[in-house]
Scaffold this active site. Structure first.
Site, PDB file in Angstrom:
ATOM      1  N   ALA A 236       0.896  -1.450   0.177  1.00  0.00           N
ATOM      2  CA  ALA A 236      -0.083   0.064  -0.107  1.00  0.00           C
ATOM      3  C   ALA A 236       0.741   1.293  -0.096  1.00  0.00           C
ATOM      4  O   ALA A 236       0.445   2.455   0.381  1.00  0.00           O
ATOM      5  CB  ALA A 236      -1.183  -0.064   1.291  1.00  0.00           C
ATOM      6  N   ALA A 237       2.063   1.153  -0.318  1.00  0.00           N
ATOM      7  CA  ALA A 237       2.941   2.267  -0.444  1.00  0.00           C
ATOM      8  C   ALA A 237       2.451   3.444  -1.221  1.00  0.00           C
ATOM      9  O   ALA A 237       2.578   4.609  -0.858  1.00  0.00           O
ATOM     10  CB  ALA A 237       4.633   2.091  -0.780  1.00  0.00           C
ATOM     11  N   GLY A 238       2.069   3.108  -2.312  1.00  0.00           N
ATOM     12  CA  GLY A 238       1.629   4.295  -3.420  1.00  0.00           C
ATOM     13  C   GLY A 238       0.282   4.802  -3.030  1.00  0.00           C
ATOM     14  O   GLY A 238       0.140   5.947  -3.217  1.00  0.00           O
ATOM     15  N   ASP A 239      -0.595   3.964  -2.229  1.00  0.00           N
ATOM     16  CA  ASP A 239      -1.956   4.476  -1.944  1.00  0.00           C
ATOM     17  C   ASP A 239      -1.722   5.268  -0.798  1.00  0.00           C
ATOM     18  O   ASP A 239      -2.355   6.270  -0.552  1.00  0.00           O
ATOM     19  CB  ASP A 239      -2.834   3.235  -1.741  1.00  0.00           C
TER      20      ASP A 239
END
Length: 289
Positions: A236-239
């Site tokens: 979920a890094a980008g989110d």
């Protein structure tokens, strides 16, 4: 007063297998363990904004099944308004099968399920008109995302697009986008930085993984470094990064301030396992840096 945010996008149940490495084509390997979590890029981004203290609602579709109920509860418990959540009969909630290696890299395959059944009739002007910032991704049908962006633009809303999974985007779609947040692979598939700017996108935040990100406009390109952390899971890094950016622009922070805050958010996220569960709260971000 903080602006109201609407996330239009995907809602998935994540099925996660941890493995020493990715298998080669035709190869079977043994994983370490299996778990389920609540995700989907839309739900992840909505929950990130909610956990960070933003005023956020979710417009997306789930199936009338147990996974859908889990996701509805997960959104509510993370401060996301679900008044505009759609329940589609006779189809499953979206599913994401995720493989995570020991060094935190991931492969993801998505079965859209109910996400694929969102229609133009579900994108109601009276709903969009009650929000200030509209956030979207491309895990719902492309024509619906394009229609939602055009509707939001017509109503004078700020449109934020995370173009994932990436496809070539036409000028008509991109002209409705105020802030585009792609990674390096996605920007190339879309058409490249120059093309995106020529189409009318005012701000590009190009994420570079462990190397941070670049903020790009027609007038400037500025680099922001990431922090050195022990990466556990990048799911979920980008989110979470997008959630941090949107949370700050809702408070009228500058793009530079929003990116600096979002970088702290994503750097905490990658030190934890899971999708929604890995995203920090606003207080955790402030107390950690």
């Amino acid at each position: 007063m903080s602006k109201n945010i609407l996330v239009i996008g995907s809602i998935n149940k994540d099925l996660v297998i941890n493995t020493p490495r990715f298998p080669k084509e035709g190869e079977t390997i043994l994983g370490n363990n299996f778990s389920t979590s609540n995700g989907g890029k839309g739900a992840n981004q909505a929950c990130a904004i909610g956990k960070l203290g933003g005023k956020v609602g979710m417009l997306g579709a789930i199936g009338n099944d147990n996974f859908g109920k889990d996701l509805s509860n997960a959104l509510s418990s993370n401060n996301v308004n679900i008044d505009n959540l759609l329940i589609k009969d006779n189809i499953s909630t979206g599913i994401a099968v995720i493989t995570v290696t020991e060094d935190g890299a991931n492969h993801i395959i998505v079965a859209q399920g109910a996400n694929a059944l969102i229609t133009k009739d579900d994108i109601k002007e009276d709903v969009i008109s009650s929000f200030d910032i509209i956030v979207m991704q491309l895990e719902i049908p492309l024509e619906i995302a394009k229609y939602a962006a055009a509707t939001a633009k017509k109503l004078g809303k700020t449109v934020v697009l995370n173009p994932s999974p990436a496809v070539k985007l036409d000028r008509e779609f991109l002209s409705c986008v105020d802030i585009l947040i792609p990674n390096e692979t996605e920007i190339d598939i879309i058409g490249g930085i120059d093309y995106v700017l020529e189409c009318g996108v005012k701000n590009i935040i190009l994420t570079l993984g462990a190397d941070g990100c670049d903020f790009i406009t027609k007038k400037e390109r500025k680099h922001f470094n990431a922090y050195k952390v022990n990466v556990v899971d990048t799911t979920a890094a980008g989110d979470s990064f997008l959630g941090g950016v949107v949370r700050m622009i809702a408070d009228d922070k500058t793009m530079e301030e929003a990116i600096e805050f979002a970088t702290k958010v994503s750097n905490i996220t990658v030190t934890r396992k899971g999708a929604i569960d890995s995203i920090p709260t606003y207080n955790e971000v402030i107390e950690s840096y």
